[in-house]
Design a protein around this motif. Structure first.
Motif, PDB file in Angstrom:
ATOM      1  N   TRP A  54       0.750  -1.162  -0.017  1.00 16.92           N
ATOM      2  CA  TRP A  54       0.060  -0.011   0.002  1.00 16.92           C
ATOM      3  C   TRP A  54       0.925   1.278  -0.204  1.00 16.92           C
ATOM      4  CZ3 TRP A  54      -5.150  -0.375  -0.407  1.00 16.92           C
ATOM      5  CH2 TRP A  54      -5.927  -1.779  -0.083  1.00 16.92           C
ATOM      6  N   ARG A  55       0.300   2.248  -0.653  1.00 19.56           N
ATOM      7  CA  ARG A  55       0.867   3.599  -0.415  1.00 19.56           C
ATOM      8  C   ARG A  55      -0.005   4.214   0.684  1.00 19.56           C
ATOM      9  NH1 ARG A  55       3.384   6.085  -5.610  1.00 19.56           N
ATOM     10  NH2 ARG A  55       3.163   4.308  -6.772  1.00 19.56           N
ATOM     11  N   LEU A  82      -0.965   1.615  -8.497  1.00 18.33           N
ATOM     12  CA  LEU A  82      -1.956   2.800  -8.916  1.00 18.33           C
ATOM     13  C   LEU A  82      -1.367   4.140  -8.806  1.00 18.33           C
ATOM     14  CD1 LEU A  82      -5.175   1.436  -7.458  1.00 18.33           C
ATOM     15  CD2 LEU A  82      -4.412   1.106 -10.029  1.00 18.33           C
ATOM     16  N   ASP A  83      -1.443   4.975  -9.603  1.00 19.23           N
ATOM     17  CA  ASP A  83      -0.947   6.345  -9.475  1.00 19.23           C
ATOM     18  C   ASP A  83      -1.555   7.033  -8.701  1.00 19.23           C
ATOM     19  OD1 ASP A  83       0.577   8.478 -10.444  1.00 19.23           O
ATOM     20  OD2 ASP A  83      -0.544   8.755 -12.208  1.00 19.23           O
ATOM     21  N   SER A  84      -1.006   7.703  -7.586  1.00 16.69           N
ATOM     22  CA  SER A  84      -1.575   8.465  -6.554  1.00 16.69           C
ATOM     23  C   SER A  84      -0.507   9.317  -6.129  1.00 16.69           C
ATOM     24  CB  SER A  84      -2.335   7.464  -5.477  1.00 16.69           C
ATOM     25  OG  SER A  84      -1.247   6.806  -4.620  1.00 16.69           O
ATOM     26  N   TRP A  85      -0.833  10.473  -5.479  1.00 18.79           N
ATOM     27  CA  TRP A  85       0.340  11.556  -4.970  1.00 18.79           C
ATOM     28  C   TRP A  85      -0.383  13.001  -4.198  1.00 18.79           C
ATOM     29  CZ3 TRP A  85      -2.106  11.189  -9.786  1.00 18.79           C
ATOM     30  CH2 TRP A  85      -2.560  12.681 -10.253  1.00 18.79           C
ATOM     31  N   ILE A  86       0.562  13.380  -3.481  1.00 22.96           N
ATOM     32  CA  ILE A  86       0.106  14.544  -2.771  1.00 22.96           C
ATOM     33  C   ILE A  86       0.885  15.767  -3.723  1.00 22.96           C
ATOM     34  CG2 ILE A  86       0.481  15.881  -0.820  1.00 22.96           C
ATOM     35  CD1 ILE A  86       0.718  13.239   0.634  1.00 22.96           C
ATOM     36  N   PRO A  87       0.512  16.663  -4.227  1.00 25.97           N
ATOM     37  CA  PRO A  87       1.127  17.601  -4.975  1.00 25.97           C
ATOM     38  C   PRO A  87       2.355  18.358  -3.991  1.00 25.97           C
ATOM     39  CG  PRO A  87      -1.283  18.237  -5.190  1.00 25.97           C
ATOM     40  CD  PRO A  87      -0.988  16.786  -4.149  1.00 25.97           C
ATOM     41  N   PRO A  88       3.566  18.570  -4.678  1.00 20.73           N
ATOM     42  CA  PRO A  88       4.538  19.311  -3.992  1.00 20.73           C
ATOM     43  C   PRO A  88       3.936  20.447  -3.166  1.00 20.73           C
ATOM     44  CG  PRO A  88       5.066  18.756  -6.205  1.00 20.73           C
ATOM     45  CD  PRO A  88       3.721  18.298  -6.127  1.00 20.73           C
ATOM     46  N   SER A  89       4.443  20.833  -2.033  1.00 21.23           N
ATOM     47  CA  SER A  89       4.250  22.006  -1.210  1.00 21.23           C
ATOM     48  C   SER A  89       2.736  21.976  -0.863  1.00 21.23           C
ATOM     49  CB  SER A  89       4.607  23.075  -1.836  1.00 21.23           C
ATOM     50  OG  SER A  89       3.588  23.562  -2.694  1.00 21.23           O
ATOM     51  N   ARG A  98      -8.982  14.981  11.048  1.00 27.40           N
ATOM     52  CA  ARG A  98     -10.099  14.853  10.255  1.00 27.40           C
ATOM     53  C   ARG A  98     -10.298  15.048   8.828  1.00 27.40           C
ATOM     54  NH1 ARG A  98     -14.155  14.929  13.959  1.00 27.40           N
ATOM     55  NH2 ARG A  98     -13.687  15.535  15.749  1.00 27.40           N
ATOM     56  N   VAL A  99      -9.338  15.416   8.141  1.00 33.02           N
ATOM     57  CA  VAL A  99      -9.282  15.377   6.850  1.00 33.02           C
ATOM     58  C   VAL A  99      -7.798  15.041   6.039  1.00 33.02           C
ATOM     59  CG1 VAL A  99     -10.129  16.742   4.501  1.00 33.02           C
ATOM     60  CG2 VAL A  99     -11.233  17.025   6.792  1.00 33.02           C
ATOM     61  N   VAL A 100      -7.754  14.183   5.367  1.00 34.08           N
ATOM     62  CA  VAL A 100      -6.713  14.025   4.439  1.00 34.08           C
ATOM     63  C   VAL A 100      -7.152  13.893   2.947  1.00 34.08           C
ATOM     64  CG1 VAL A 100      -4.977  12.876   6.024  1.00 34.08           C
ATOM     65  CG2 VAL A 100      -6.428  11.609   4.676  1.00 34.08           C
ATOM     66  N   ARG A 101      -6.057  14.450   2.022  1.00 30.65           N
ATOM     67  CA  ARG A 101      -6.555  14.455   0.510  1.00 30.65           C
ATOM     68  C   ARG A 101      -5.421  13.916  -0.309  1.00 30.65           C
ATOM     69  NH1 ARG A 101      -6.160  19.994  -1.916  1.00 30.65           N
ATOM     70  NH2 ARG A 101      -4.129  19.683  -1.480  1.00 30.65           N
ATOM     71  N   ILE A 102      -5.830  13.205  -1.200  1.00 33.40           N
ATOM     72  CA  ILE A 102      -4.695  12.816  -2.229  1.00 33.40           C
ATOM     73  C   ILE A 102      -5.104  12.960  -3.679  1.00 33.40           C
ATOM     74  CG2 ILE A 102      -3.626  11.376  -0.708  1.00 33.40           C
ATOM     75  CD1 ILE A 102      -4.834   9.107  -2.641  1.00 33.40           C
ATOM     76  N   TYR A 109     -12.039   8.086 -14.910  1.00 38.31           N
ATOM     77  CA  TYR A 109     -12.419   9.326 -14.898  1.00 38.31           C
ATOM     78  C   TYR A 109     -11.433  10.388 -14.694  1.00 38.31           C
ATOM     79  CZ  TYR A 109     -16.675   7.115 -12.602  1.00 38.31           C
ATOM     80  OH  TYR A 109     -17.599   6.684 -12.601  1.00 38.31           O
ATOM     81  N   GLY A 110      -9.874  10.022 -15.030  1.00 40.22           N
ATOM     82  CA  GLY A 110      -8.769  10.821 -15.288  1.00 40.22           C
ATOM     83  C   GLY A 110      -8.398  11.179 -13.851  1.00 40.22           C
ATOM     84  N   ILE A 111      -7.992  12.438 -13.618  1.00 38.05           N
ATOM     85  CA  ILE A 111      -7.237  12.655 -12.449  1.00 38.05           C
ATOM     86  C   ILE A 111      -8.387  13.081 -11.339  1.00 38.05           C
ATOM     87  CG2 ILE A 111      -5.885  14.188 -10.996  1.00 38.05           C
ATOM     88  CD1 ILE A 111      -4.012  14.286 -13.574  1.00 38.05           C
ATOM     89  N   VAL A 112      -8.558  12.667 -10.016  1.00 38.88           N
ATOM     90  CA  VAL A 112      -9.385  13.152  -9.152  1.00 38.88           C
ATOM     91  C   VAL A 112      -8.906  13.202  -7.885  1.00 38.88           C
ATOM     92  CG1 VAL A 112     -11.526  11.728 -10.333  1.00 38.88           C
ATOM     93  CG2 VAL A 112     -10.155  10.625  -8.577  1.00 38.88           C
TER      94      VAL A 112
END
Length: 129
Positions: A54-55, A82-89, A98-102, A109-112
């Motif tokens: 896992w990532r 699978l292709d997943s990431w956190i944008p630089p900075s 309470r909230v994480v986002r990648i 669907y392309g990039i979500v």
């Protein structure tokens, strides 16, 4: 979305252990809430999950002001192929505990943007929620 193999769970709701849930899921993306991990425990869990393929995108839990015990904690797990990431900075945790986002590249669907969100009980969509 389900064609990508996503699953949304709370580690308290599904029953059984967190490890069992992660080990037995068919999903390629897991959104977890209320993991209650921080510091060394979160580091050990992250390392174990990475060894299992896992990532791991995990924000630390917080300490409850009411009880003084660990509370909250959100996490997104994505299979390594699978292709997943956190944008630089860009911060992983948008609201402590309470909230994480990648970001995720979906074949359909392309990039979500993917969020794992844990809302405060009984507030509905008001106040801190």
């Amino acid at each position: 979305w389900h064609s990508e193999g996503a699953d949304d769970v709370s580690s308290n709701v599904k029953g059984g252990s967190f490890s069992e849930l992660v080990r037995t899921t068919d999903g390629d993306v897991l959104l977890l809430q209320e993991h209650k991990l921080a510091g060394a425990r979160l580091s050990r869990t992250r390392a174990r999950l990475q060894r299992q393929g896992w990532r791991v995108y995990a924000g630390e839990c917080i300490t409850s002001l009411e009880t003084g015990r660990p509370s909250c904690g959100t996490m997104i797990l994505v299979r390594k192929h699978l292709d997943s990431w956190i944008p630089p900075s860009s911060p992983l945790s948008l609201y402590d505990g309470r909230v994480v986002r990648i970001f995720f590249r979906s074949s359909e669907y392309g990039i979500v943007a993917i969020y794992s969100v844990y809302l405060k009980d009984s507030l509905g969509y008001r106040g801190m929620n």
